[in-house]
Scaffold this active site. Sequence first.
Site, PDB file in Angstrom:
ATOM      1  N   GLN A 102      -7.150  50.826   7.216  1.00 34.82           N
ATOM      2  CA  GLN A 102      -5.764  51.232   6.683  1.00 34.82           C
ATOM      3  C   GLN A 102      -5.016  52.249   6.888  1.00 34.82           C
ATOM      4  O   GLN A 102      -5.792  53.229   7.046  1.00 34.82           O
ATOM      5  CB  GLN A 102      -5.339  50.331   5.481  1.00 34.82           C
ATOM      6  CG  GLN A 102      -5.903  51.143   4.346  1.00 34.82           C
ATOM      7  CD  GLN A 102      -5.879  50.174   3.061  1.00 34.82           C
ATOM      8  OE1 GLN A 102      -5.416  50.998   1.909  1.00 34.82           O
ATOM      9  NE2 GLN A 102      -6.679  49.096   2.954  1.00 34.82           N
ATOM     10  N   HIS A 104      -1.233  54.608   5.339  1.00 37.92           N
ATOM     11  CA  HIS A 104      -0.024  54.515   4.619  1.00 37.92           C
ATOM     12  C   HIS A 104       0.889  55.485   5.188  1.00 37.92           C
ATOM     13  O   HIS A 104       0.482  56.649   5.889  1.00 37.92           O
ATOM     14  CB  HIS A 104      -0.373  55.137   3.089  1.00 37.92           C
ATOM     15  CG  HIS A 104      -1.587  54.339   2.474  1.00 37.92           C
ATOM     16  ND1 HIS A 104      -1.677  53.010   2.164  1.00 37.92           N
ATOM     17  CD2 HIS A 104      -2.603  55.010   2.029  1.00 37.92           C
ATOM     18  CE1 HIS A 104      -2.846  52.854   1.614  1.00 37.92           C
ATOM     19  NE2 HIS A 104      -3.336  53.911   1.385  1.00 37.92           N
ATOM     20  N   GLU A 121      -2.998  60.330  -1.297  1.00 38.92           N
ATOM     21  CA  GLU A 121      -3.990  60.109  -2.139  1.00 38.92           C
ATOM     22  C   GLU A 121      -5.155  60.741  -2.199  1.00 38.92           C
ATOM     23  O   GLU A 121      -5.402  61.521  -1.200  1.00 38.92           O
ATOM     24  CB  GLU A 121      -4.537  58.443  -2.277  1.00 38.92           C
ATOM     25  CG  GLU A 121      -4.928  58.198  -0.950  1.00 38.92           C
ATOM     26  CD  GLU A 121      -5.022  56.506  -0.915  1.00 38.92           C
ATOM     27  OE1 GLU A 121      -4.092  55.666  -1.475  1.00 38.92           O
ATOM     28  OE2 GLU A 121      -5.897  56.035   0.015  1.00 38.92           O
ATOM     29  N   ARG A 199      -2.494  47.498   7.138  1.00 34.37           N
ATOM     30  CA  ARG A 199      -3.653  46.687   7.258  1.00 34.37           C
ATOM     31  C   ARG A 199      -4.003  46.706   8.769  1.00 34.37           C
ATOM     32  O   ARG A 199      -3.174  46.318   9.567  1.00 34.37           O
ATOM     33  CB  ARG A 199      -4.097  45.590   6.565  1.00 34.37           C
ATOM     34  CG  ARG A 199      -5.436  45.220   6.685  1.00 34.37           C
ATOM     35  CD  ARG A 199      -5.713  43.782   5.923  1.00 34.37           C
ATOM     36  NE  ARG A 199      -4.936  43.799   4.639  1.00 34.37           N
ATOM     37  CZ  ARG A 199      -4.055  43.012   3.863  1.00 34.37           C
ATOM     38  NH1 ARG A 199      -3.620  42.042   4.768  1.00 34.37           N
ATOM     39  NH2 ARG A 199      -3.778  43.075   2.845  1.00 34.37           N
TER      40      ARG A 199
END
Length: 324
Positions: A102, A104, A121, A199
């Site tokens: 995936q 982001h 993250e 995804r």
Amino acid sequence: MLTPLKFRTQYFDKIWGGQKINTVLGKNFGKIANCGESWEVSGIAGKASEVAAGLPLEGNTLEELTEVYMGDLVGDKVFDAFGNDFPLLVKFIDAQDDLSVQVHPDDALAERRYGTNGKTEMWYVVQADAGAGLYVGFKKGVTKENYLSAVAAGTVDQLLNFYPVAAGDVFFIPAGTVHAIGKGVLLAEIQQSSDCTYRIFDWNRVDANGNPRELHTADAEEAIHFGEEKEYHTFYTPLKEKSSPVIRCDKFNVNLLHFEKPLEKIYAGIDSSMIYICLEGRVAFIYEAEEYLLNKGEVLLMPAIATEAQLLPLTESKLLEVYL
């Protein structure tokens, strides 16, 4: 009156989840079959954390607290930047199976599409089975054309760097980086407050009804930062009896605190709440003559108005400290 806060954990059943959030971290997620995520601190609308039972402000959500206490809770600079939107999401993730490949969106793309921030993250590996690892970033020389061909062929995973991991390893995942958590890894994730994931590839899995999960390859193509080649594995120097800097970025700061002797923490000048994630051990926080216990697998938020606290490890302990 604002005191140190603990929140009710939110547990999420995932097709790839397992049992380690209970067996390793000691958290009881009840009848969930495969607990993939536990959300510990969240300001996400509809999934906002609530203050735990038995504490002052019990049942109030993080959204409500931020609206009422503003800079006293999160820090004046943070409130000026984010308003009532708490800027971080803290969770544990247990991958019994590989998570989907995936990506982001970054802040610019997320703002344009949804009016929100993006999702950068970091991961701290709490436990890993032998041979387990993480897929992070494209291998050297991968082009957009290579990627599009791999999407069509269902071989995107072959373009990714694979890092075998062990407890204590840290990875920084900027928005726009293609990644996946590999099976056998339990980790703590600290991220911008966003629940947006595109995804790309899901290992050809199907759900209980035989249907594959939805992919978002068109959205992902625009979100990926092609041509970036970084060292995602973050190396740091663990120090004993003091905070060790682990991550410094414009989205969040993270320290590791490994200690077995009492410490006095001074928060003056930080102008941010401080989130403590207990990885090992048990710690008593003494704040204004009151004691707040933090056990392995639990998370505590020290409000920005706090100027100091004493940390008394009841056994050798490891905490992550998170702030803006």
